[in-house]
Design a protein around this motif. Structure first.
Motif, PDB file in Angstrom:
ATOM      1  N   GLY A 143       2.621   1.337   6.506  1.00 38.42           N
ATOM      2  CA  GLY A 143       2.558   1.497   5.051  1.00 38.42           C
ATOM      3  C   GLY A 143       3.946   1.462   4.430  1.00 38.42           C
TER       4      GLY A 143
ATOM      5  N   ASP B 125      -0.812  -4.754   2.962  1.00 40.54           N
ATOM      6  CA  ASP B 125      -1.399  -3.525   3.482  1.00 40.54           C
ATOM      7  C   ASP B 125      -0.820  -3.191   4.844  1.00 40.54           C
ATOM      8  N   GLY B 126      -0.715  -1.894   5.090  1.00 37.52           N
ATOM      9  CA  GLY B 126      -0.215  -1.456   6.387  1.00 37.52           C
ATOM     10  C   GLY B 126      -1.223  -1.644   7.492  1.00 37.52           C
ATOM     11  N   CYS B 127      -2.500  -1.587   7.152  1.00 34.12           N
ATOM     12  CA  CYS B 127      -3.529  -1.694   8.190  1.00 34.12           C
ATOM     13  C   CYS B 127      -4.827  -2.224   7.592  1.00 34.12           C
TER      14      CYS B 127
ATOM     15  N   LYS C 109       0.382   0.595  14.217  1.00 33.87           N
ATOM     16  CA  LYS C 109       0.534   1.669  13.217  1.00 33.87           C
ATOM     17  C   LYS C 109       0.815   2.993  13.917  1.00 33.87           C
TER      18      LYS C 109
ATOM     19  N   GLY D  13       1.613   3.253   2.274  1.00 26.01           N
ATOM     20  CA  GLY D  13       0.868   4.321   2.932  1.00 26.01           C
ATOM     21  C   GLY D  13       1.701   5.219   3.833  1.00 26.01           C
ATOM     22  N   GLY D  14       1.057   6.276   4.306  1.00 26.43           N
ATOM     23  CA  GLY D  14       1.724   7.308   5.098  1.00 26.43           C
ATOM     24  C   GLY D  14       1.793   6.992   6.572  1.00 26.43           C
ATOM     25  N   SER D  15       2.372   5.857   6.884  1.00 26.97           N
ATOM     26  CA  SER D  15       2.537   5.425   8.277  1.00 26.97           C
ATOM     27  C   SER D  15       3.714   4.474   8.315  1.00 26.97           C
TER      28      SER D  15
ATOM     29  N   CYS E 152       0.830  -1.211   0.000  1.00 30.69           N
ATOM     30  CA  CYS E 152       0.000   0.000   0.000  1.00 30.69           C
ATOM     31  C   CYS E 152       0.859   1.252   0.000  1.00 30.69           C
TER      32      CYS E 152
ATOM     33  N   ALA F  66      -7.521  -0.924   6.810  1.00 26.74           N
ATOM     34  CA  ALA F  66      -8.226  -0.153   5.763  1.00 26.74           C
ATOM     35  C   ALA F  66      -8.089  -0.879   4.428  1.00 26.74           C
ATOM     36  N   ALA F  67      -7.042  -1.700   4.285  1.00 25.34           N
ATOM     37  CA  ALA F  67      -6.878  -2.613   3.139  1.00 25.34           C
ATOM     38  C   ALA F  67      -6.859  -1.880   1.793  1.00 25.34           C
ATOM     39  N   CYS F  68      -6.157  -0.771   1.725  1.00 29.98           N
ATOM     40  CA  CYS F  68      -6.162   0.045   0.502  1.00 29.98           C
ATOM     41  C   CYS F  68      -5.596  -0.695  -0.716  1.00 29.98           C
TER      42      CYS F  68
HETATM   43  S1  SF4 Z   1      -3.794   0.234   4.186  1.00 33.37           S
HETATM   44 FE1  SF4 Z   1      -3.563   1.596   5.987  1.00 33.37          FE
HETATM   45  S2  SF4 Z   1      -1.393   2.218   5.928  1.00 33.37           S
HETATM   46 FE2  SF4 Z   1      -1.904   1.424   3.889  1.00 33.37          FE
HETATM   47  S3  SF4 Z   1      -2.504   3.237   2.640  1.00 33.37           S
HETATM   48 FE3  SF4 Z   1      -4.373   2.336   3.540  1.00 33.37          FE
HETATM   49  S4  SF4 Z   1      -4.716   3.488   5.443  1.00 33.37           S
HETATM   50 FE4  SF4 Z   1      -2.579   3.830   4.846  1.00 33.37          FE
END
Ligand code: SF4
Length: 126
Positions: free
Chosen positions: A24, A69-71, A100, A19-21, A17, A73-75
């Motif tokens: 991520g 995925d980082g979390c 996270k 992501g900003g964490s 993902c 939210a499963a982006c």
């Molecule tokens: S899955 Fe979580 S960490 Fe990854 S982009 Fe989505 S919100 Fe951000």
């Protein structure tokens, strides 16, 4: 009993993902490491999100589609599915016990643990 996957690296596409964490970015580092080790191939999640036809066609021919995925939210997973593709192997890093946060000094121990988990998933026959 599960047999070991015999796919080639270019038959295994890996989507973090990114992501900003911390989680991520751990996902991103894990995908880079799997690519460097010749286990899979890091692919552009943004291209799939943008529904770039050639990129979607490339992924359709993959034997394994890995989403990290980082979390929850499963982006990455949702982006892939939105493009009509099926995730075969999935990791949610927070479900692996990593909290996270916004600390981007990533733990090498966490990265190595998720690399190991990804390898375990890929060792299973699908
Ligand atoms: S899955 Fe979580 S960490 Fe990854 S982009 Fe989505 S919100 Fe951000």
């Amino acid at each position: 009993m599960a047999k070991e996957c015999l796919c080639q690296a270019d038959e295994i596409v890996v989507f973090p993902c990114s992501g900003g964490s911390n989680c991520g970015q751990i996902a991103n580092d894990v995908a880079v490491r799997l690519t460097e080790e010749g286990i899979g191939t890091l692919f552009c999640l943004a291209g799939i999100g943008a529904h770039i036809p050639g990129m979607i066609e490339s992924v359709k021919s993959a034997k394994r589609i890995v989403a990290i995925d980082g979390c929850s939210a499963a982006c990455a997973k949702k982006t892939i599915e939105h493009a009509g593709l099926n995730v075969t192997d999935y990791i949610d890093i927070t479900q692996e016990g990593i909290a996270k946060n916004k600390d981007f000094k990533l733990s090498q121990q966490d990265i190595l643990f998720i690399v190991k988990r990804a390898k375990q998933e890929l060792a299973k026959e699908r």
